[in-house]
Design an enzyme around this catalytic site. Structure first.
Site, PDB file in Angstrom:
ATOM      1  N   GLU A 157      -6.168 -32.531  21.159  1.00 24.79           N
ATOM      2  CA  GLU A 157      -5.260 -31.636  20.440  1.00 24.79           C
ATOM      3  C   GLU A 157      -5.804 -30.223  20.250  1.00 24.79           C
ATOM      4  OE1 GLU A 157      -4.122 -33.546  16.778  1.00 24.79           O
ATOM      5  OE2 GLU A 157      -3.063 -35.178  17.809  1.00 24.79           O
ATOM      6  N   THR A 254      -9.558 -33.778  10.923  1.00 22.54           N
ATOM      7  CA  THR A 254      -9.010 -33.604  12.267  1.00 22.54           C
ATOM      8  C   THR A 254      -8.685 -32.142  12.564  1.00 22.54           C
ATOM      9  OG1 THR A 254      -6.763 -34.061  11.466  1.00 22.54           O
ATOM     10  CG2 THR A 254      -8.031 -35.928  12.329  1.00 22.54           C
ATOM     11  N   ALA A 271      -3.950 -38.967   3.256  1.00 15.63           N
ATOM     12  CA  ALA A 271      -2.986 -39.221   2.182  1.00 15.63           C
ATOM     13  C   ALA A 271      -2.287 -40.563   2.308  1.00 15.63           C
ATOM     14  CB  ALA A 271      -1.951 -38.092   2.108  1.00 15.63           C
ATOM     15  N   THR A 330      -3.213 -33.802   0.943  1.00 20.22           N
ATOM     16  CA  THR A 330      -4.334 -33.402   1.787  1.00 20.22           C
ATOM     17  C   THR A 330      -3.992 -32.186   2.643  1.00 20.22           C
ATOM     18  OG1 THR A 330      -3.620 -35.123   3.316  1.00 20.22           O
ATOM     19  CG2 THR A 330      -5.476 -35.637   1.890  1.00 20.22           C
ATOM     20  N   ASP A 395       7.151 -38.170   3.133  1.00 18.02           N
ATOM     21  CA  ASP A 395       6.058 -37.724   4.000  1.00 18.02           C
ATOM     22  C   ASP A 395       6.370 -36.368   4.611  1.00 18.02           C
ATOM     23  OD1 ASP A 395       3.608 -37.763   5.334  1.00 18.02           O
ATOM     24  OD2 ASP A 395       4.392 -38.876   7.047  1.00 18.02           O
ATOM     25  N   LYS A 422       7.772 -30.327   8.277  1.00 20.66           N
ATOM     26  CA  LYS A 422       8.403 -31.573   8.676  1.00 20.66           C
ATOM     27  C   LYS A 422       9.836 -31.717   8.183  1.00 20.66           C
ATOM     28  CE  LYS A 422       4.668 -35.019   9.120  1.00 20.66           C
ATOM     29  NZ  LYS A 422       4.237 -36.324   8.551  1.00 20.66           N
ATOM     30  N   TRP A 482       2.303 -31.126  13.725  1.00 24.82           N
ATOM     31  CA  TRP A 482       1.163 -30.205  13.728  1.00 24.82           C
ATOM     32  C   TRP A 482       1.154 -29.261  14.929  1.00 24.82           C
ATOM     33  CZ3 TRP A 482      -1.804 -30.075  18.001  1.00 24.82           C
ATOM     34  CH2 TRP A 482      -1.728 -31.181  18.848  1.00 24.82           C
ATOM     35  N   VAL A 631      -0.211 -39.584  16.480  1.00 18.99           N
ATOM     36  CA  VAL A 631       0.429 -40.733  15.829  1.00 18.99           C
ATOM     37  C   VAL A 631       1.603 -41.283  16.645  1.00 18.99           C
ATOM     38  CG1 VAL A 631       1.956 -39.318  14.396  1.00 18.99           C
ATOM     39  CG2 VAL A 631       1.290 -41.599  13.616  1.00 18.99           C
ATOM     40  N   CYS A 691      -1.143 -54.258  12.822  1.00 15.82           N
ATOM     41  CA  CYS A 691      -1.188 -53.862  14.236  1.00 15.82           C
ATOM     42  C   CYS A 691      -0.151 -52.834  14.659  1.00 15.82           C
ATOM     43  CB  CYS A 691      -0.996 -55.093  15.128  1.00 15.82           C
ATOM     44  SG  CYS A 691      -1.887 -56.572  14.632  1.00 15.82           S
TER      45      CYS A 691
END
Length: 763
Positions: A157, A254, A271, A330, A395, A422, A482, A631, A691
């Site tokens: 990234e 990150t 977070a 965060t 979120d 977002k 991001w 993600v 998972c």
């Protein structure tokens, strides 16, 4: 059990809708059975597959620095590479190289953009280069100058820093690479040797967005929470500090550091895991902590760190005991700096847990979540803020890229922040006092109708329902995540990687901090959402586009539709171009005024990073790091080209040979593993809590940068209990589940994996 079964069905529907058709690439190459088994190793965290790294580790040291030795012989190719490398070294030595990078140099570079000395090119983070050699008329002559493998099969990234002919960049696992910008020759590599069993403590892949350079040092934040200063010439450690306040909690780094007034600024992620957000400034010379500012208040029964914390505490309900779950907020990515005002700006993150109904039951704005905050960079003192999503419950981080600009609005010049977070609204905010100017939807939005004159959202009541599920649009993946946007003052447009990935949320009355509750996403790995996901099947359609937005009129000017969400960041130039990499493995250029595509080239995998451009010896270069992940990229893909991570650099009339493309060979659904059909439903709930966000729903697709277990080899799934409980692949990023799952529970998970793959096969 009925709720659990419906939950799994709904998630299956959701992720099925996100599947992208494979690109029309060449047939997949065959691999040996041994290689296939290694690549199929389950990794129930954002973890590396076994072939992730070739870098040697020094078991008795904290980190390793590799300086490549020269190949044997005196071939012309070696001599040419040596000469180029020596020239770069001599240039750096004679001019000071990275030693001359400081605040004054970064400001001076704004006039020419000949180098790329800080993360967003300039302190305003515009990502607008004044280089003009490459134009819409000649961009078709771009060719590869060189490429360099980054030894990673996870997300890449980073935006590179380029100074005096040297590139400083990062790959996954926070590994730093120094490269000759003319040739791509490796000068040194620093591997912080992040413990691979730390991978599960981050939500969104083992990624890193780049370094900072200042007065001869290269600064990197490592995934496991350290800030490291390296000698820019040798890569050796100058100093190293632990940024984490309490290692009981799952903090990561990150983001790329920024340096203002000789201080290194760095925030943390975490977070989803129940942490309290903060940003810290360290002295760039010594590594000493200068100040720390928290984005949410701590326990109100204890003294507040500063007056801003006391002010914030009044906006939280103490009945929720938010401090026990951290509160969130965060600051894991965005920053910008105005040297004239001497103010730095930072975007804050989501609440922890996500759901305000359990975090702060009586409501409240929950400052300073989902906000743009101005701080004094010398003291860390709070100056002002604008909260974009009061009482965030979805979120809706405000950690996305911040751009500073001076715009004429209603006949008056305004010093503003431009922001597309977002939540789907584009904001123009006065950066002198954080006052609201305007906000308009840049994608479809259903949680709010708009904003009133006071800058408060006009919310839709059902978006916070305690009883009914709600498909929130945009979802937690964000209308813009991001991936950096850019601003071109000549066109007056902001270029946004916009997107949509459907998710539905439902209030979880049974949520309890850090408790493993089957059916709750990754709750056995520390996630704390306060929601059930997809108890209804979302109806929205996934999308991704490049959006050109006028921040003055607050209107779309043009858009370029892409195959998939999760496309790379943007760069715009005075040559009249916009550059962006795409999820389906292309690097493309567009006319900045019209959006017409004028050039593209295939690259080795989907692209998530943003490009950089710079000038050496009168030639303009373009560099882009390629490595699919993040993600979304853990679970999904939009091309069958799979990497490995690589930096590609282009120039006019470049004639280097493109590297071989490596194809995904997971083409056959899992079959033949014995299981009890009665275990499928319970196994599904356990799969969700352990998972899901790494491996996706089995068989829905063949995986992102982590294998979808529905496409694993049957011998791997048949031996899942032995693999999962033994910690056999900890060094590849998969933790041992010895203290998290029993053999009986794993067998039920196996039933769900094979049962779901069987269901897919019948469709």
């Amino acid at each position: 059990m009925k709720r659990t079964s419906y939950l799994m069905l709904s998630i299956f529907v959701l992720l099925s809708s996100c599947v992208m058709l494979p690109a029309a690439d060449a047939p997949a190459a065959d691999e040996s059975t041994t290689e296939a088994l290694a690549a199929d190793t389950p990794a129930d965290t954002p973890a590396a597959v076994p072939s992730d790294d070739d870098l040697e580790s020094a078991s008795e040291s904290e980190a390793s620095v590799t300086v490549p030795s020269k190949p044997p012989g005196n071939s012309p190719a070696n001599a040419e590479a040596d000469a180029a490398s020596d020239a770069a070294t001599d240039t750096s030595a004679s001019t000071g190289g990275a030693a001359r990078v400081n605040q004054e140099m970064i400001i001076a570079n704004e006039g020419s953009s000949s180098e790329w000395p800080t993360h967003g090119l300039d302190f305003a983070e515009t990502r607008h280069s004044k280089l003009t050699q490459i134009t819409p008329e000649n961009v078709g002559d771009l060719g590869l100058a060189w490429s360099h493998e980054l030894n990673s099969r996870r997300g890449v990234e980073a935006t590179p820093i380029v100074v005096d002919g040297i590139i400083y960049t990062t790959a996954s696992w926070s590994v730093v690479h120094a490269l000759d910008a003319r040739t791509g020759e490796e000068l040194w590599v620093y591997d912080p040797e992040v413990p691979r069993d730390y991978a599960f403590k981050g939500c969104c892949d083992v990624v890193n967005r780049g370094v900072a350079v200042h007065e001869g040092k290269v600064f990197v934040g490592t995934y496991d929470g350290y800030l490291v200063a390296l000698d820019a010439v040798t890569g050796e450690i100058e100093w190293k500090v632990d940024t984490i306040t309490d290692r009981f909690y799952s903090y990561t780094i990150t983001g790329a550091p920024r340096i203002y007034n000789g201080k290194v600024m760095i925030g943390n992620g975490g977070a989803e895991y129940g942490v309290r957000g903060y940003i810290t400034a360290y002295d760039a010379s010594s590594g000493d902590e200068v100040w720390r500012w928290f984005s949410v208040p701590g326990n109100p029964d204890e003294p507040f760190e500063d007056p801003s914390q006391e002010m914030a505490a009044a906006t939280w309900d103490p009945a929720g005991e938010w401090w026990k779950a951290g509160g969130g907020g965060t600051m894991w990515d965005s920053m910008a700096y105005d040297p004239d005002l001497n103010l730095m700006y930072v975007g804050t993150g989501n609440g922890s847990p996500w759901n305000r109904n359990v975090r702060s039951p009586a409501g409240g704005d929950n400052l300073f979540l989902a906000s743009l905050v101005a701080l004094d960079p010398d003291t860390g003192e709070y100056v002002c803020h604008y909260q974009e999503t009061p009482g965030d419950s979805w979120d809706y981080t405000s950690t996305q890229h911040i751009i500073l600009a001076d715009l004429e609005i209603d006949g008056e010049m305004r010093q503003v922040m431009l922001h597309a977070p977002k939540n789907g609204f584009f904001y123009v905010i006065d950066r002198t006092d954080c006052s609201f100017i305007s906000a308009e939807k840049f994608v479809e939005v259903n949680w709010a109708e708009g904003y009133d004159d006071a800058g408060r959202p006009i919310e839709v009541e059902s978006a916070r329902s305690r009883t009914e599920p709600w498909e929130t649009i945009p979802s937690a993946y964000g209308a813009h995540n991001w991936h950096p946007m850019s601003f071109n003052p000549a066109t007056g447009l902001v270029y946004i990687p916009a997107q949509g990935v459907p998710i539905a949320l439902q209030h979880d009355e049974e949520w309890s901090f850090n408790e493993h509750l089957p059916g709750r996403a990754h709750s056995n790995l520390g996630w704390n959402l306060g929601y059930l996901l997809n108890t209804i099947a979302p109806e929205a359609t996934p999308f991704g586009n490049l959006l050109a937005w006028d921040p003055v009129t607050q209107k779309e000017v043009w858009r370029m539709e892409h195959l998939s969400p999760w496309n790379g960041g943007t760069l715009t130039t005075a040559g009249g171009l916009v550059f962006q990499g795409t999820a389906d493995g292309r690097f493309a250029a567009y006319d900045a005024a019209t959006g017409v595509q004028v050039w593209e080239t295939p690259v080795g995998s989907g692209v998530v990073a943003a490009p950089a451009t710079y000038e050496i010896d009168g030639e303009q270069y373009l560099s882009i790091s390629v490595g699919w992940g993040g993600v979304y990229g853990i679970l999904q893909r939009a091309t069958e080209r799979t990497g490995p991570g690589r930096m590609y650099t282009f120039k006019l009339d470049g004639d280097a040979e493109m590297p071989e493309m490596i194809m995904n060979d997971r083409t056959e659904l899992l079959q033949g593993v014995e299981y009890d059909p009665a275990d499928v439903a319970e196994g599904g709930a356990l799969y969700v809590s352990n998972c899901l966000f790494c491996h996706g729903v089995p068989g829905v697709n063949n995986g992102g940068n982590v294998v979808n277990l529905g496409y694993s080899d049957s011998s791997v799934i048949s031996n899942a209990a032995a693999i999962v409980l033994s910690g056999a692949f900890v060094e590849q990023g998969m933790p041992s589940f010895e203290d998290k799952l029993t053999e009986e529970e794993i067998n039920k998970i196996v039933a769900f994996i094979q049962g779901t793959a069987d269901a897919v096969a019948q469709q």
